[in-house]
Write an enzyme that holds these catalytic residues in place. Structure first.
Site, PDB file in Angstrom:
ATOM      1  CE  LYS A   9       4.711   7.152  -8.465  1.00 46.88           C
ATOM      2  NZ  LYS A   9       4.656   6.166  -7.339  1.00 46.88           N
ATOM      3  CE1 TYR A  49       5.274   2.061 -10.657  1.00 47.61           C
ATOM      4  CE2 TYR A  49       3.220   2.994 -11.455  1.00 47.61           C
ATOM      5  CZ  TYR A  49       4.401   3.125 -10.739  1.00 47.61           C
ATOM      6  OH  TYR A  49       4.702   4.316 -10.119  1.00 47.61           O
ATOM      7  CG  ASN A 112       4.993   6.931  -3.740  1.00 49.57           C
ATOM      8  OD1 ASN A 112       4.529   7.218  -4.844  1.00 49.57           O
ATOM      9  ND2 ASN A 112       5.644   5.808  -3.509  1.00 49.57           N
ATOM     10  CG  HIS A 115       8.530   6.201 -11.272  1.00 58.07           C
ATOM     11  ND1 HIS A 115       8.503   4.908 -10.809  1.00 58.07           N
ATOM     12  CD2 HIS A 115       9.389   6.206 -12.326  1.00 58.07           C
ATOM     13  CE1 HIS A 115       9.309   4.161 -11.554  1.00 58.07           C
ATOM     14  NE2 HIS A 115       9.854   4.923 -12.492  1.00 58.07           N
ATOM     15  CD  GLU A 126      11.110   2.976 -14.983  1.00 55.86           C
ATOM     16  OE1 GLU A 126      11.692   4.042 -14.661  1.00 55.86           O
ATOM     17  OE2 GLU A 126      10.825   2.078 -14.167  1.00 55.86           O
TER      18      GLU A 126
HETATM   19  P1  DAT Z   1       9.267   2.885  -5.991  1.00 60.56           P
HETATM   20  O1  DAT Z   1       8.148   3.757  -6.513  1.00 60.56           O
HETATM   21  O2  DAT Z   1       9.942   3.502  -4.810  1.00 60.56           O
HETATM   22  O3  DAT Z   1      10.235   2.449  -7.056  1.00 60.56           O
HETATM   23  P2  DAT Z   1       8.196   0.187  -6.097  1.00 60.56           P
HETATM   24  O4  DAT Z   1       8.738   0.099  -7.476  1.00 60.56           O
HETATM   25  O5  DAT Z   1       8.527  -0.925  -5.156  1.00 60.56           O
HETATM   26  O6  DAT Z   1       8.588   1.555  -5.399  1.00 60.56           O
HETATM   27  O7  DAT Z   1       6.604   0.266  -6.154  1.00 60.56           O
HETATM   28  C1  DAT Z   1       5.983   1.060  -7.149  1.00 60.56           C
HETATM   29  C2  DAT Z   1       4.855   1.822  -6.514  1.00 60.56           C
HETATM   30  O8  DAT Z   1       3.881   0.899  -6.030  1.00 60.56           O
HETATM   31  C3  DAT Z   1       5.241   2.651  -5.289  1.00 60.56           C
HETATM   32  O9  DAT Z   1       5.719   3.923  -5.624  1.00 60.56           O
HETATM   33  C4  DAT Z   1       3.954   2.718  -4.545  1.00 60.56           C
HETATM   34  C5  DAT Z   1       3.303   1.381  -4.833  1.00 60.56           C
HETATM   35  N1  DAT Z   1       3.581   0.428  -3.753  1.00 60.56           N
HETATM   36  C6  DAT Z   1       4.746  -0.209  -3.525  1.00 60.56           C
HETATM   37  N2  DAT Z   1       4.659  -1.005  -2.447  1.00 60.56           N
HETATM   38  C7  DAT Z   1       3.402  -0.860  -1.989  1.00 60.56           C
HETATM   39  C8  DAT Z   1       2.677  -1.400  -0.898  1.00 60.56           C
HETATM   40  N3  DAT Z   1       3.226  -2.272  -0.066  1.00 60.56           N
HETATM   41  N4  DAT Z   1       1.382  -1.000  -0.736  1.00 60.56           N
HETATM   42  C9  DAT Z   1       0.799  -0.137  -1.572  1.00 60.56           C
HETATM   43  N5  DAT Z   1       1.433   0.425  -2.635  1.00 60.56           N
HETATM   44  C10 DAT Z   1       2.713   0.075  -2.832  1.00 60.56           C
HETATM   45 MG    MG Z   2      10.045   1.176  -8.629  1.00 59.59          MG
END
Ligand code: DAT
Ligand code: MG
Length: 150
Positions: A9, A49, A112, A115, A126
């Site tokens: 990212k 997303y 973080n 991805h 994706e």
């Molecule tokens: P991942 O990236 O581990 O697949 P995800 O698909 O649930 O996680 O969410 C996509 C991204 O959105 C994640 O990398 C960071 C952001 N995100 C997820 N939950 C969040 C939260 N509670 N607060 C802020 N950002 C969040």
């Molecule tokens: Mg995800």
């Protein structure tokens, strides 16, 4: 062999962690079969997303992912989806184990670093969002001889 979609990212690129991520993928024995640096536009971000459209963090997530260049990859290997998810660690880096990418390099869920697809269906979706089939290459790697028993 299974394919997954992996992306460094904007924070990972800006912090100079592209090589670190690639290195971990290579050392694990996984095979990178497509890779490019790009700046994600809003439309692609919202499609990528899409499942999070109604979440409170969605706008922040879109701003973040479009804020600078990313490095997108297609990674191939035995159970690549599961293996990469384990290698990146928990979504919230505060909960990510040391030894994972997020557990070693991140502290904030909104920054973080990486991805990775969460299922084979997500991986296919994706990969097709980011790559044409013609951009995915085929070559033999040491994995064929030395990473897998057969
Ligand atoms: P991942 O990236 O581990 O697949 P995800 O698909 O649930 O996680 O969410 C996509 C991204 O959105 C994640 O990398 C960071 C952001 N995100 C997820 N939950 C969040 C939260 N509670 N607060 C802020 N950002 C969040
Ligand atoms: Mg995800």
């Amino acid at each position: 062999m299974e394919r997954s979609f992996l992306m460094v990212k904007p924070d990972g690129v800006a912090r100079g962690l592209v090589g670190e991520v690639i290195s971990r993928v290579e050392r694990r024995g996984l095979k990178i079969v497509a890779m490019k640096m790009l700046r994600i536009d809003r439309e692609l971000a919202e499609r990528h997303y899409g499942e999070h459209r109604d979440k409170p963090f969605f706008q922040g997530l879109i701003s973040y992912i479009t804020s600078g260049p990313v490095v997108a990859m297609v990674v191939e290997g035995k159970e690549a989806v599961k293996v990469l998810r384990a290698m990146i660690g928990a979504t919230n880096p505060m909960e990510a184990q040391p030894g994972t990418i997020r557990g070693d390099f991140a502290l904030d869920v909104g920054r973080n670093v990486v991805h990775a697809s969460d299922s084979q269906e997500s991986a296919e979706r994706e990969i097709s969002l980011f790559f044409d089939e013609s951009e995915i290459v085929s070559y033999s790697s040491a994995g064929e001889t030395w990473v897998y028993e057969e």
